[in-house]
Design a protein around this motif. Structure first.
Motif, PDB file in Angstrom:
ATOM      1  N   ALA A  80       0.775   1.302  10.864  1.00  0.00           N
ATOM      2  CA  ALA A  80      -0.580   1.792  11.166  1.00  0.00           C
ATOM      3  C   ALA A  80      -1.514   1.709   9.960  1.00  0.00           C
ATOM      4  O   ALA A  80      -2.645   2.186  10.015  1.00  0.00           O
ATOM      5  CB  ALA A  80      -0.502   3.242  11.655  1.00  0.00           C
ATOM      6  N   LEU A  81      -1.067   1.098   8.864  1.00  0.00           N
ATOM      7  CA  LEU A  81      -1.857   1.132   7.623  1.00  0.00           C
ATOM      8  C   LEU A  81      -2.905   0.044   7.527  1.00  0.00           C
ATOM      9  O   LEU A  81      -3.832   0.145   6.733  1.00  0.00           O
ATOM     10  CB  LEU A  81      -0.924   1.051   6.408  1.00  0.00           C
ATOM     11  N   GLY A  82      -2.748  -1.036   8.298  1.00  0.00           N
ATOM     12  CA  GLY A  82      -3.734  -2.120   8.264  1.00  0.00           C
ATOM     13  C   GLY A  82      -3.803  -2.797   6.907  1.00  0.00           C
ATOM     14  O   GLY A  82      -2.841  -2.783   6.137  1.00  0.00           O
ATOM     15  N   VAL A  83      -4.970  -3.347   6.599  1.00  0.00           N
ATOM     16  CA  VAL A  83      -5.152  -4.022   5.309  1.00  0.00           C
ATOM     17  C   VAL A  83      -5.195  -2.969   4.201  1.00  0.00           C
ATOM     18  O   VAL A  83      -5.936  -1.990   4.280  1.00  0.00           O
ATOM     19  CB  VAL A  83      -6.432  -4.878   5.302  1.00  0.00           C
ATOM     20  N   MET A  84      -4.389  -3.223   3.188  1.00  0.00           N
ATOM     21  CA  MET A  84      -4.132  -2.209   2.166  1.00  0.00           C
ATOM     22  C   MET A  84      -4.498  -2.766   0.800  1.00  0.00           C
ATOM     23  O   MET A  84      -4.086  -3.876   0.455  1.00  0.00           O
ATOM     24  CB  MET A  84      -2.625  -1.941   2.244  1.00  0.00           C
ATOM     25  N   LEU A  85      -5.262  -2.021   0.026  1.00  0.00           N
ATOM     26  CA  LEU A  85      -5.499  -2.372  -1.381  1.00  0.00           C
ATOM     27  C   LEU A  85      -4.447  -1.626  -2.196  1.00  0.00           C
ATOM     28  O   LEU A  85      -4.410  -0.400  -2.216  1.00  0.00           O
ATOM     29  CB  LEU A  85      -6.914  -2.004  -1.803  1.00  0.00           C
ATOM     30  N   ALA A  86      -3.589  -2.392  -2.880  1.00  0.00           N
ATOM     31  CA  ALA A  86      -2.351  -1.833  -3.432  1.00  0.00           C
ATOM     32  C   ALA A  86      -2.517  -1.172  -4.792  1.00  0.00           C
ATOM     33  O   ALA A  86      -1.593  -0.502  -5.270  1.00  0.00           O
ATOM     34  CB  ALA A  86      -1.295  -2.933  -3.512  1.00  0.00           C
ATOM     35  N   HIS A  87      -3.685  -1.346  -5.443  1.00  0.00           N
ATOM     36  CA  HIS A  87      -3.883  -0.651  -6.719  1.00  0.00           C
ATOM     37  C   HIS A  87      -5.370  -0.558  -7.073  1.00  0.00           C
ATOM     38  O   HIS A  87      -5.956  -1.517  -7.583  1.00  0.00           O
ATOM     39  CB  HIS A  87      -3.128  -1.338  -7.865  1.00  0.00           C
ATOM     40  N   GLU A  88      -5.953   0.591  -6.771  1.00  0.00           N
ATOM     41  CA  GLU A  88      -7.357   0.845  -7.128  1.00  0.00           C
ATOM     42  C   GLU A  88      -7.457   2.262  -7.677  1.00  0.00           C
ATOM     43  O   GLU A  88      -6.476   3.013  -7.695  1.00  0.00           O
ATOM     44  CB  GLU A  88      -8.272   0.726  -5.887  1.00  0.00           C
ATOM     45  N   ALA A 104       5.105 -21.334  -4.176  1.00  0.00           N
ATOM     46  CA  ALA A 104       6.004 -22.441  -4.501  1.00  0.00           C
ATOM     47  C   ALA A 104       7.419 -21.923  -4.790  1.00  0.00           C
ATOM     48  O   ALA A 104       8.406 -22.606  -4.506  1.00  0.00           O
ATOM     49  CB  ALA A 104       5.463 -23.210  -5.701  1.00  0.00           C
ATOM     50  N   TRP A 105       7.505 -20.729  -5.352  1.00  0.00           N
ATOM     51  CA  TRP A 105       8.822 -20.135  -5.637  1.00  0.00           C
ATOM     52  C   TRP A 105       9.410 -19.443  -4.408  1.00  0.00           C
ATOM     53  O   TRP A 105      10.488 -18.846  -4.500  1.00  0.00           O
ATOM     54  CB  TRP A 105       8.710 -19.103  -6.764  1.00  0.00           C
ATOM     55  N   GLY A 106       8.690 -19.423  -3.298  1.00  0.00           N
ATOM     56  CA  GLY A 106       9.186 -18.728  -2.104  1.00  0.00           C
ATOM     57  C   GLY A 106       9.125 -17.220  -2.242  1.00  0.00           C
ATOM     58  O   GLY A 106       9.948 -16.506  -1.662  1.00  0.00           O
ATOM     59  N   ARG A 107       8.142 -16.718  -3.030  1.00  0.00           N
ATOM     60  CA  ARG A 107       8.076 -15.278  -3.329  1.00  0.00           C
ATOM     61  C   ARG A 107       6.852 -14.584  -2.735  1.00  0.00           C
ATOM     62  O   ARG A 107       6.532 -13.465  -3.132  1.00  0.00           O
ATOM     63  CB  ARG A 107       8.031 -15.078  -4.856  1.00  0.00           C
ATOM     64  N   LEU A 108       6.186 -15.234  -1.787  1.00  0.00           N
ATOM     65  CA  LEU A 108       4.952 -14.625  -1.261  1.00  0.00           C
ATOM     66  C   LEU A 108       5.194 -13.287  -0.568  1.00  0.00           C
ATOM     67  O   LEU A 108       4.294 -12.463  -0.496  1.00  0.00           O
ATOM     68  CB  LEU A 108       4.255 -15.564  -0.278  1.00  0.00           C
ATOM     69  N   LYS A 109       6.418 -13.082  -0.077  1.00  0.00           N
ATOM     70  CA  LYS A 109       6.696 -11.810   0.602  1.00  0.00           C
ATOM     71  C   LYS A 109       6.860 -10.652  -0.376  1.00  0.00           C
ATOM     72  O   LYS A 109       7.151  -9.526   0.025  1.00  0.00           O
ATOM     73  CB  LYS A 109       7.932 -11.935   1.485  1.00  0.00           C
ATOM     74  N   GLN A 110       6.680 -10.942  -1.677  1.00  0.00           N
ATOM     75  CA  GLN A 110       6.746  -9.863  -2.672  1.00  0.00           C
ATOM     76  C   GLN A 110       5.422  -9.663  -3.417  1.00  0.00           C
ATOM     77  O   GLN A 110       5.366  -8.899  -4.368  1.00  0.00           O
ATOM     78  CB  GLN A 110       7.859 -10.179  -3.683  1.00  0.00           C
ATOM     79  N   MET A 145       0.581 -10.653   2.341  1.00  0.00           N
ATOM     80  CA  MET A 145       0.085 -10.132   1.061  1.00  0.00           C
ATOM     81  C   MET A 145      -0.841  -8.929   1.219  1.00  0.00           C
ATOM     82  O   MET A 145      -0.948  -8.113   0.313  1.00  0.00           O
ATOM     83  CB  MET A 145      -0.634 -11.243   0.286  1.00  0.00           C
ATOM     84  N   THR A 146      -1.516  -8.834   2.353  1.00  0.00           N
ATOM     85  CA  THR A 146      -2.533  -7.781   2.495  1.00  0.00           C
ATOM     86  C   THR A 146      -2.108  -6.633   3.424  1.00  0.00           C
ATOM     87  O   THR A 146      -2.688  -5.554   3.347  1.00  0.00           O
ATOM     88  CB  THR A 146      -3.848  -8.371   3.044  1.00  0.00           C
ATOM     89  N   VAL A 147      -1.131  -6.885   4.290  1.00  0.00           N
ATOM     90  CA  VAL A 147      -0.742  -5.863   5.273  1.00  0.00           C
ATOM     91  C   VAL A 147       0.745  -5.500   5.143  1.00  0.00           C
ATOM     92  O   VAL A 147       1.096  -4.352   4.874  1.00  0.00           O
ATOM     93  CB  VAL A 147      -1.038  -6.346   6.719  1.00  0.00           C
ATOM     94  N   GLU A 148       1.599  -6.499   5.314  1.00  0.00           N
ATOM     95  CA  GLU A 148       3.033  -6.181   5.440  1.00  0.00           C
ATOM     96  C   GLU A 148       3.693  -5.836   4.111  1.00  0.00           C
ATOM     97  O   GLU A 148       4.470  -4.878   4.030  1.00  0.00           O
ATOM     98  CB  GLU A 148       3.757  -7.339   6.117  1.00  0.00           C
ATOM     99  N   ASN A 149       3.436  -6.630   3.071  1.00  0.00           N
ATOM    100  CA  ASN A 149       4.092  -6.364   1.782  1.00  0.00           C
ATOM    101  C   ASN A 149       3.750  -4.979   1.225  1.00  0.00           C
ATOM    102  O   ASN A 149       4.660  -4.231   0.853  1.00  0.00           O
ATOM    103  CB  ASN A 149       3.733  -7.429   0.730  1.00  0.00           C
ATOM    104  N   PRO A 150       2.445  -4.635   1.138  1.00  0.00           N
ATOM    105  CA  PRO A 150       2.159  -3.314   0.560  1.00  0.00           C
ATOM    106  C   PRO A 150       2.737  -2.179   1.399  1.00  0.00           C
ATOM    107  O   PRO A 150       3.179  -1.168   0.840  1.00  0.00           O
ATOM    108  CB  PRO A 150       0.623  -3.261   0.510  1.00  0.00           C
ATOM    109  N   ALA A 151       2.761  -2.326   2.720  1.00  0.00           N
ATOM    110  CA  ALA A 151       3.329  -1.263   3.560  1.00  0.00           C
ATOM    111  C   ALA A 151       4.819  -1.099   3.265  1.00  0.00           C
ATOM    112  O   ALA A 151       5.332   0.027   3.190  1.00  0.00           O
ATOM    113  CB  ALA A 151       3.111  -1.573   5.034  1.00  0.00           C
TER     114      ALA A 151
END
Ligand code: ZN
Length: 327
Positions: free
Chosen positions: A32-40, A260-266, A311-317
């Motif tokens: 339920a968090l939607g688009v998340m800014l991970a450090h402000e 390129a390193w396959g790390r976008l999910k982090q 990068m904007t929804v799933e990873n930060p959640a």
């Protein structure tokens, strides 16, 4: 043990908030968090004298921050992780007011910031053990911060340049032990100190905590980019949180490398913005470039809708969800 006793015992042991994200208005499901800014930073007293809780001209603060935060919400942001730590301006009550007035989900934190030459590390942290510090932070997690009943959603620590100092090591150890008792993620101001990133991950490992519990704050400042891949290999979250008009190209390049390193999910994205700096004395640093400039740039650069969503929804959640990462 009969079934009833077993059920009661398991319920007592299971963390009631596991799998949730703890906001200043209580637990929220990650979905339920939607688009998340991970450090402000909604506000801070960084640069001013250490003080806890942070005191402000509240009328001036709310007059500046609430309309701005509303405009960020209108651009598509639903959740903001607030990195303002204890002793440089943390004020959970004001964050809750802003959350109520804007509809944004906001996370605050426990922990001490050991960067800035330890200026914002309180004196008791030099004398107490890591276990004593962990007990303070766990108490905030269980009971709320300073009588407000508002609970931290993560741990914020920081380390200085060079090799980890004694106080840096103590803060990292205390954060690892707090994580084991709370399931709170550890966001560590580390920046360009690549060696310190790997040293922190080694301390976590020795404390029985996986890299998945640790977020490399300001990873966008790293010079040795291979270290980002190495930290990610050990499970760490890579926070590319310095977005502004000048750094768009740098962030795009870093996102490309991570892909390129396959790390976008982090990867996590944010600005390290601040809508009320030094108690309102310094000009604000905005946190809209993601929406106005960077997302279009990612799409033009061949990133798919799904990758942008990671990068904007799933990873930060996932990064900020409460849950033990033992290992
Ligand atoms: Zn910050």
């Amino acid at each position: 043990m009969d079934r009833r006793t077993f059920l009661i015992t398991s319920a007592a042991l299971a963390a009631p908030d596991a799998g949730q994200v703890m906001t200043v208005r209580g637990p929220v499901a990650p979905s339920a968090l939607g688009v998340m800014l991970a450090h402000e930073h909604l506000f801070s007293n960084f640069g001013e004298e250490p003080e806890e809780p942070g005191r402000y001209d509240e009328r001036a603060l709310l007059a500046a921050v609430v309309p701005y935060a509303k405009s960020v919400r209108e651009l598509g942001c639903s959740t903001i992780v607030d990195g303002t730590a204890a002793w440089f301006g943390r004020n959970p009550r004001l964050l809750r007011t802003i959350s109520e007035q804007t509809g944004l989900n906001i996370l605050t934190n426990a922990g001490y910031y050991g960067a800035a030459e330890d200026r914002y590390v309180p004196r008791h942290a030099r004398e107490e053990t890591a276990d004593q510090l962990a007990a303070r932070w766990v108490k905030e997690w269980r009971e709320g911060i300073g009588g407000t009943g508002i609970r931290p959603g993560f741990l914020k620590i920081g380390v200085d340049g060079g090799a980890l100092s004694e106080i840096d090591r103590k803060l990292v150890t205390a954060a690892a032990r707090t994580h084991r008792q709370s399931g709170l993620a550890i966001a560590a101001h580390t920046g360009e100190n690549e060696a310190a990133a790997l040293a922190q991950l080694a301390i976590l490992k020795a404390e029985g905590v996986r890299g998945e519990a640790w977020i490399w704050i300001h990873a966008n400042k790293a010079r040795d980019l291979e270290a980002l891949n190495e930290a990610a290999e050990r499970g760490a979250w890579i926070s590319l949180d310095g977005l502004d008009a000048e750094t768009l190209g740098r962030h795009l390049e870093l996102a490309r490398r991570m892909k390129a390193w396959g790390r976008l999910k982090q990867v996590l994205l944010s600005h390290d913005g601040n809508s009320f700096r030094a108690g309102g004395k310094r000009p604000m640093r905005g946190y809209t470039a993601l929406f106005t400039d960077f997302l279009p740039l990612l799409r033009q650069g061949g990133f798919t809708q799904e990758e942008v969503r990671w990068m904007t929804v799933e990873n930060p959640a996932r990064a900020y969800a409460v849950g033990g990462r033992p290992g």
